[in-house]
Design a protein around this motif. Structure first.
Motif, PDB file in Angstrom:
ATOM      1  N   ASP A 251      -4.246 -51.671  -4.686  1.00 35.17           N
ATOM      2  CA  ASP A 251      -4.844 -52.047  -3.405  1.00 35.17           C
ATOM      3  C   ASP A 251      -4.546 -51.004  -2.334  1.00 35.17           C
ATOM      4  OD1 ASP A 251      -5.915 -54.338  -4.496  1.00 35.17           O
ATOM      5  OD2 ASP A 251      -4.371 -55.685  -3.688  1.00 35.17           O
ATOM      6  N   ALA A 252      -3.352 -50.405  -2.387  1.00 34.52           N
ATOM      7  CA  ALA A 252      -3.023 -49.346  -1.431  1.00 34.52           C
ATOM      8  C   ALA A 252      -3.922 -48.128  -1.634  1.00 34.52           C
ATOM      9  CB  ALA A 252      -1.553 -48.957  -1.576  1.00 34.52           C
ATOM     10  N   LEU A 253      -4.233 -47.806  -2.889  1.00 37.20           N
ATOM     11  CA  LEU A 253      -5.171 -46.713  -3.154  1.00 37.20           C
ATOM     12  C   LEU A 253      -6.566 -47.065  -2.652  1.00 37.20           C
ATOM     13  CD1 LEU A 253      -3.994 -45.726  -6.736  1.00 37.20           C
ATOM     14  CD2 LEU A 253      -3.939 -44.238  -4.719  1.00 37.20           C
ATOM     15  N   ARG A 254      -6.963 -48.323  -2.817  1.00 38.63           N
ATOM     16  CA  ARG A 254      -8.260 -48.747  -2.291  1.00 38.63           C
ATOM     17  C   ARG A 254      -8.307 -48.584  -0.780  1.00 38.63           C
ATOM     18  NH1 ARG A 254      -8.506 -54.834  -1.930  1.00 38.63           N
ATOM     19  NH2 ARG A 254      -7.124 -54.181  -0.241  1.00 38.63           N
ATOM     20  N   ASP A 255      -7.249 -49.000  -0.101  1.00 34.04           N
ATOM     21  CA  ASP A 255      -7.211 -48.866   1.360  1.00 34.04           C
ATOM     22  C   ASP A 255      -7.283 -47.406   1.779  1.00 34.04           C
ATOM     23  OD1 ASP A 255      -6.987 -51.613   1.469  1.00 34.04           O
ATOM     24  OD2 ASP A 255      -4.808 -51.608   1.780  1.00 34.04           O
ATOM     25  N   ALA A 256      -6.594 -46.535   1.040  1.00 30.06           N
ATOM     26  CA  ALA A 256      -6.639 -45.105   1.359  1.00 30.06           C
ATOM     27  C   ALA A 256      -8.045 -44.552   1.158  1.00 30.06           C
ATOM     28  CB  ALA A 256      -5.644 -44.342   0.489  1.00 30.06           C
ATOM     29  N   ALA A 257      -8.714 -44.997   0.093  1.00 30.51           N
ATOM     30  CA  ALA A 257     -10.075 -44.522  -0.162  1.00 30.51           C
ATOM     31  C   ALA A 257     -11.044 -44.981   0.922  1.00 30.51           C
ATOM     32  CB  ALA A 257     -10.542 -45.020  -1.525  1.00 30.51           C
ATOM     33  N   ALA A 258     -10.785 -46.168   1.489  1.00 34.00           N
ATOM     34  CA  ALA A 258     -11.698 -46.729   2.481  1.00 34.00           C
ATOM     35  C   ALA A 258     -11.436 -46.229   3.897  1.00 34.00           C
ATOM     36  CB  ALA A 258     -11.602 -48.255   2.446  1.00 34.00           C
ATOM     37  N   HIS A 277     -10.698 -53.845 -14.953  1.00 36.69           N
ATOM     38  CA  HIS A 277      -9.742 -54.457 -14.038  1.00 36.69           C
ATOM     39  C   HIS A 277     -10.375 -54.609 -12.657  1.00 36.69           C
ATOM     40  CE1 HIS A 277      -6.684 -52.836 -16.993  1.00 36.69           C
ATOM     41  NE2 HIS A 277      -6.345 -54.104 -16.883  1.00 36.69           N
ATOM     42  N   ALA A 278     -10.268 -55.806 -12.099  1.00 33.23           N
ATOM     43  CA  ALA A 278     -10.861 -56.074 -10.787  1.00 33.23           C
ATOM     44  C   ALA A 278     -10.249 -55.179  -9.718  1.00 33.23           C
ATOM     45  CB  ALA A 278     -10.663 -57.544 -10.434  1.00 33.23           C
ATOM     46  N   ALA A 279      -8.938 -54.925  -9.793  1.00 34.60           N
ATOM     47  CA  ALA A 279      -8.286 -54.096  -8.782  1.00 34.60           C
ATOM     48  C   ALA A 279      -8.829 -52.669  -8.803  1.00 34.60           C
ATOM     49  CB  ALA A 279      -6.775 -54.093  -9.002  1.00 34.60           C
ATOM     50  N   PHE A 280      -9.200 -52.167  -9.968  1.00 39.00           N
ATOM     51  CA  PHE A 280      -9.792 -50.831 -10.055  1.00 39.00           C
ATOM     52  C   PHE A 280     -11.241 -50.850  -9.556  1.00 39.00           C
ATOM     53  CE2 PHE A 280     -12.096 -47.512 -12.446  1.00 39.00           C
ATOM     54  CZ  PHE A 280     -11.403 -46.398 -12.001  1.00 39.00           C
ATOM     55  N   ARG A 281     -11.982 -51.882  -9.882  1.00 32.96           N
ATOM     56  CA  ARG A 281     -13.370 -51.963  -9.414  1.00 32.96           C
ATOM     57  C   ARG A 281     -13.437 -52.035  -7.886  1.00 32.96           C
ATOM     58  NH1 ARG A 281     -13.508 -55.527 -13.657  1.00 32.96           N
ATOM     59  NH2 ARG A 281     -13.653 -57.356 -12.286  1.00 32.96           N
ATOM     60  N   ARG A 282     -12.435 -52.637  -7.271  1.00 37.03           N
ATOM     61  CA  ARG A 282     -12.428 -52.688  -5.815  1.00 37.03           C
ATOM     62  C   ARG A 282     -12.266 -51.292  -5.206  1.00 37.03           C
ATOM     63  NH1 ARG A 282     -10.222 -57.998  -6.617  1.00 37.03           N
ATOM     64  NH2 ARG A 282      -8.077 -57.253  -6.868  1.00 37.03           N
ATOM     65  N   ILE A 283     -11.603 -50.385  -5.922  1.00 36.49           N
ATOM     66  CA  ILE A 283     -11.539 -48.995  -5.442  1.00 36.49           C
ATOM     67  C   ILE A 283     -12.931 -48.369  -5.514  1.00 36.49           C
ATOM     68  CG2 ILE A 283     -10.547 -46.712  -5.860  1.00 36.49           C
ATOM     69  CD1 ILE A 283      -8.073 -48.082  -6.996  1.00 36.49           C
ATOM     70  N   LEU A 284     -13.629 -48.586  -6.620  1.00 38.19           N
ATOM     71  CA  LEU A 284     -14.987 -48.054  -6.749  1.00 38.19           C
ATOM     72  C   LEU A 284     -15.919 -48.633  -5.686  1.00 38.19           C
ATOM     73  CD1 LEU A 284     -15.452 -48.166 -10.640  1.00 38.19           C
ATOM     74  CD2 LEU A 284     -14.811 -46.203  -9.229  1.00 38.19           C
ATOM     75  N   ASP A 285     -15.674 -49.875  -5.312  1.00 39.62           N
ATOM     76  CA  ASP A 285     -16.543 -50.533  -4.342  1.00 39.62           C
ATOM     77  C   ASP A 285     -16.423 -49.948  -2.944  1.00 39.62           C
ATOM     78  OD1 ASP A 285     -17.503 -52.185  -6.314  1.00 39.62           O
ATOM     79  OD2 ASP A 285     -16.200 -53.882  -5.818  1.00 39.62           O
ATOM     80  N   THR A 286     -15.437 -49.075  -2.695  1.00 37.75           N
ATOM     81  CA  THR A 286     -15.351 -48.406  -1.395  1.00 37.75           C
ATOM     82  C   THR A 286     -16.402 -47.312  -1.258  1.00 37.75           C
ATOM     83  OG1 THR A 286     -13.744 -46.749  -2.167  1.00 37.75           O
ATOM     84  CG2 THR A 286     -12.858 -48.841  -1.315  1.00 37.75           C
ATOM     85  N   GLY A 287     -17.108 -47.009  -2.355  1.00 36.80           N
ATOM     86  CA  GLY A 287     -18.126 -45.967  -2.332  1.00 36.80           C
ATOM     87  C   GLY A 287     -17.837 -44.815  -3.263  1.00 36.80           C
ATOM     88  N   LEU A 288     -16.739 -44.905  -4.005  1.00 39.98           N
ATOM     89  CA  LEU A 288     -16.405 -43.851  -4.964  1.00 39.98           C
ATOM     90  C   LEU A 288     -17.074 -44.128  -6.308  1.00 39.98           C
ATOM     91  CD1 LEU A 288     -12.584 -43.352  -4.271  1.00 39.98           C
ATOM     92  CD2 LEU A 288     -14.529 -42.164  -3.234  1.00 39.98           C
ATOM     93  N   SER A 289     -17.218 -43.058  -7.084  1.00 35.17           N
ATOM     94  CA  SER A 289     -17.760 -43.170  -8.436  1.00 35.17           C
ATOM     95  C   SER A 289     -16.831 -42.487  -9.416  1.00 35.17           C
ATOM     96  CB  SER A 289     -19.148 -42.506  -8.530  1.00 35.17           C
ATOM     97  OG  SER A 289     -20.083 -43.191  -7.731  1.00 35.17           O
TER      98      SER A 289
END
Length: 352
Positions: A251-258, A277-289
């Motif tokens: 989640d911290a990586l997701r926040d950094a990406a966003a 993994h849902a936690a990994f998909r949430r990182i992708l959902d910030t706009g990354l591929s």
């Protein structure tokens, strides 16, 4: 003598229908207990039910967009392999003519097939190409694969190198062997699995990175006058007693990406997570591929190296913002480490 009297006078067992006796004897023994054939059928159906119940728990969490609790996160990493127990259960239901179970099995196989499809966008940037980048990421397993990594770097000549589990000896080796070709670096020093390093042929400006149990440094690279955010990923693995910490660090990586949706971004490393993994998909959902997904290699295993690519999971990734296209992904087998290295070729596009 009347027929009823003659029937009654016959010795016990005479005059019964042979087919009826045979069918009955198939289902019960002399004590009235189920015969082996019926017991075997019940056992097979029970096995199928157990297989379906286990797979259903994992698929249910995937359907609910949740990683659940142990052992679900660990099993989700190998979600495509759940086709094996689901298929075995379906075969048992067909052999025993358990039609309700067969419907259950078909539904599970359908959901698994759906979830195995790649996750994330595949759109192309609108702007013109402005720079080419080759990125390599490698977990060298407590520094043991450092010498192999140095050889791979010299062979593939990436512009950016993300190294995880680079302890003190690894860090010293990279400084000694690669400083001339990679004069710019950002690192978190540490022993064991805690050390991590970003090497670059392009100038770097340090950023705070992402706090974590293991080092996750960050930087901004100047790529031909274009700023590119770099972030190394190495969250804790989802060990049975550390699933909460694993989720927090993802989640911290997701926040950094966003944090910055305007600057081109490369987020690379050992995520200890797959697209299931849902936690990994949430990182992708910030706009990354996922760059491997963009090249059609989204299910190529990177861990464990001993059984990859035949068996394993892709937990090493290079994620990029929509400013990039990916052209090629290569997976390198390096000795003395349990991860395969990943090399991707990227094109950075300017504003459209």
């Amino acid at each position: 003598m009347r027929a009823s009297q003659r029937q009654a006078s016959r010795p016990r067992g005479e005059g019964r229908d042979l087919d009826t006796d045979t069918a009955t004897d198939q289902w019960t023994d002399s004590g009235g207990r189920p015969a082996p054939r019926r017991a075997g059928r019940r056992f097979a159906r029970g096995c199928a039910g157990l297989l379906f119940a286990g797979v259903s728990g994992v698929v249910g969490c995937r359907l609910a967009d949740s990683d659940g609790v142990t052992p679900v996160p660990q099993l989700l990493a190998f979600l495509p392999w759940l086709l094996v127990p689901a298929g075995a259960g379906l075969l048992l239901t067909l052999l025993t003519r358990w039609w309700a179970g067969a419907v259950w099995g078909v539904a599970l196989l359908g959901l698994l097939a759906w979830f195995i499809e790649p996750y994330g966008r595949t759109g192309e940037p609108a702007g013109p190409p402005v720079a080419e980048l080759r990125v390599l990421t490698s977990n060298v397993e407590f520094g043991q694969g450092t010498d192999e990594l140095v050889s791979a770097v010299r062979r593939t000549k990436p512009d950016l190198v993300f190294v995880q589990e680079c302890e003190y000896a690894c860090d010293a080796t990279l400084r000694r062997e690669l400083a001339a070709a990679y004069p710019h670096r950002q690192a978190v020093e540490g022993g064991g699995s805690e050390g991590s390093v970003i090497l670059s042929t392009h100038p770097l400006e340090a950023t705070p990175g992402v706090p974590g149990t293991m080092g996750m440094p960050g930087a901004v690279a100047d790529v031909r006058g274009h700023a590119v955010r770099l972030q190394l990923a190495h969250p804790m693995p989802p060990l049975p007693d550390q699933v909460g910490l694993w989720r927090e660090e993802l989640d911290a990586l997701r926040d950094a990406a966003a944090e910055d949706g305007e600057t081109p971004t490369v987020l690379a490393g050992d995520f200890n997570a797959s697209q299931d993994h849902a936690a990994f998909r949430r990182i992708l959902d910030t706009g990354l591929s996922d760059a491997a997904r963009l090249t059609g290699a989204d299910r190529t295993a990177t861990w464990p190296a001993r059984t990859a690519p035949a068996f394993g999971v892709q937990i090493d990734h290079v994620l990029v913002s929509d400013d990039f296209t990916a052209h090629r992904a290569r997976f390198l087998d390096l000795a003395d480490t349990d991860h395969r290295a990943l090399v991707v070729d990227l094109t950075l596009h300017g504003a459209g």
